[in-house]
Design an enzyme around this catalytic site. Structure first.
Site, PDB file in Angstrom:
ATOM      1  N   GLU A 174       0.834  -1.208   0.000  1.00 49.82           N
ATOM      2  CA  GLU A 174       0.000   0.000   0.000  1.00 49.82           C
ATOM      3  C   GLU A 174       0.869   1.257   0.000  1.00 49.82           C
ATOM      4  O   GLU A 174       0.562   2.236  -0.683  1.00 49.82           O
ATOM      5  CB  GLU A 174      -0.905   0.009   1.238  1.00 49.82           C
ATOM      6  N   HIS A 204      -4.679   6.436   0.540  1.00 52.52           N
ATOM      7  CA  HIS A 204      -4.581   5.068   1.072  1.00 52.52           C
ATOM      8  C   HIS A 204      -5.226   4.077   0.123  1.00 52.52           C
ATOM      9  O   HIS A 204      -5.910   4.448  -0.840  1.00 52.52           O
ATOM     10  CB  HIS A 204      -5.303   4.969   2.426  1.00 52.52           C
ATOM     11  N   GLU A 206      -9.566   5.937   0.561  1.00 52.04           N
ATOM     12  CA  GLU A 206      -9.189   4.533   0.382  1.00 52.04           C
ATOM     13  C   GLU A 206      -9.571   4.204  -1.057  1.00 52.04           C
ATOM     14  O   GLU A 206     -10.750   4.068  -1.378  1.00 52.04           O
ATOM     15  CB  GLU A 206      -9.945   3.636   1.362  1.00 52.04           C
TER      16      GLU A 206
HETATM   17 ZN   LIG Z   1      -3.623   2.959   4.714  1.00 50.87          ZN
END
Ligand SMILES: [Zn+2]
Length: 313
Positions: free
Chosen positions: A140, A195, A277
């Protein structure tokens, strides 16, 4: 991935979520927040990943070029020039955007340091976390840096001053409190923390995390809740348009929006800030998108469009 604070009951998080539903539904159904002011740098671009598409990538209302062919000029026009990349002209001239790439690829080598507890106002939490990865090992933290670089390029091309909270220039972190402080000290007009999530297979799509109302210790989000919601709603709508990805099917009730009061990076911010996200690294279909450089460019474009829409009012 942003771990939940277990002290916040899920039912409470769900209630906060529902409060955002109406606004987000309006935004996403318009696939552009109805703002219509994305600017010339935001063409609608349908793309692959159509299996995840929730709405058309291009709005029917996208105006074709209506203007008649311009008469030939004998002298250069002083208007409508394309701003040079990284220059100070452009629609975002005078604006400061802070981009926060989530985690750090080397956090796993510094577990003692990143496990240090820091004060986030409401409680204490780890300095930082390692983040998630795809099953094939794409971290990530590498994804977040890559998208952040692409986003920086897009925003600078519009004249914005762009600050990254880190850029591969430190062994771990920054800690979440420092990440917030960097945005505050820059007096940023907008901050986005990038993210990707780590959830169960079958959980798909993106969501934007908005700060909830918090007033405790060093945390006071009173002044940023409303503008952050505006920023996040625009990003969600334009992320759909740029990527063709659907809002999360596992959080946010298909609105693409979540509200949290347990994140230091939001609680300690004094300037409008959201997290995004971008997808679920643990789902094979989402992972195929997240590992595609072409898709990451669309993701960056969607985020840039949302920021631009917000800053242009
Ligand atoms: Zn994250």
């Amino acid at each position: 991935m942003v771990p939940y604070d277990e002290s916040v009951p899920p039912t409470r998080r769900r209630r906060t979520l529902l409060a955002t539903t109406a606004l987000a539904a309006v935004c996403l159904s318009a696939a552009g927040c109805g703002a219509g002011d994305v600017g010339a740098g935001a063409p609608a671009r349908p793309g692959p990943g159509g299996d995840a598409a929730a709405s058309p990538s291009a709005r029917p209302s996208d105006p074709p070029s209506k203007s008649a062919p311009a008469p030939e000029r004998t002298s250069p026009s002083p208007t409508r020039s394309t701003p040079p990349a990284g220059g100070n002209s452009g629609p975002l001239s005078g604006k400061t955007v802070v981009i926060d790439p989530g985690h750090n690829p080397d956090n796993h080598l510094h577990t003692r340091e990143i496990n240090r507890q820091v004060d986030i106002g409401t409680t204490h939490k780890e300095c930082d976390t390692t983040g998630t990865s795809t099953d094939a090992g794409y971290a990530e933290a590498r994804f977040t840096l890559d998208v952040s670089h692409r986003l920086r390029t897009l925003l600078r091309a519009q004249g914005a001053k762009v600050v990254l909270t880190y850029d591969g220039d430190r062994p771990y972190g920054p800690c979440v409190d420092e990440r917030a402080r960097i945005g505050n000290q820059a007096r940023a007009d907008a901050v986005v923390s990038v993210h990707a999530d780590g959830s169960a297979v079958g959980n798909r799509g993106f969501h934007v995390i908005l700060p909830g109302p918090v007033r405790s210790g060093a945390a006071d989000t009173t002044k940023i809740v409303d503008p952050s919601r505006d920023l996040g709603t625009r990003i969600a709508g334009l992320f759909v348009r740029a990527t063709g990805s659907a809002p999360s099917n596992y959080i946010g009730g298909n609105t693409g929006l979540d509200v949290r009061k347990d994140l230091g990076g939001l609680n300690l911010s004094t300037v409008p800030k959201v997290f995004i996200e971008c997808g679920n690294m643990r789902d094979p279909k989402d992972a195929a998108l997240l590992t595609s450089s072409g898709w990451r460019q669309k993701a960056a474009q969607g985020i840039a469009d949302g920021i631009s829409s917000y800053l242009n009012g």
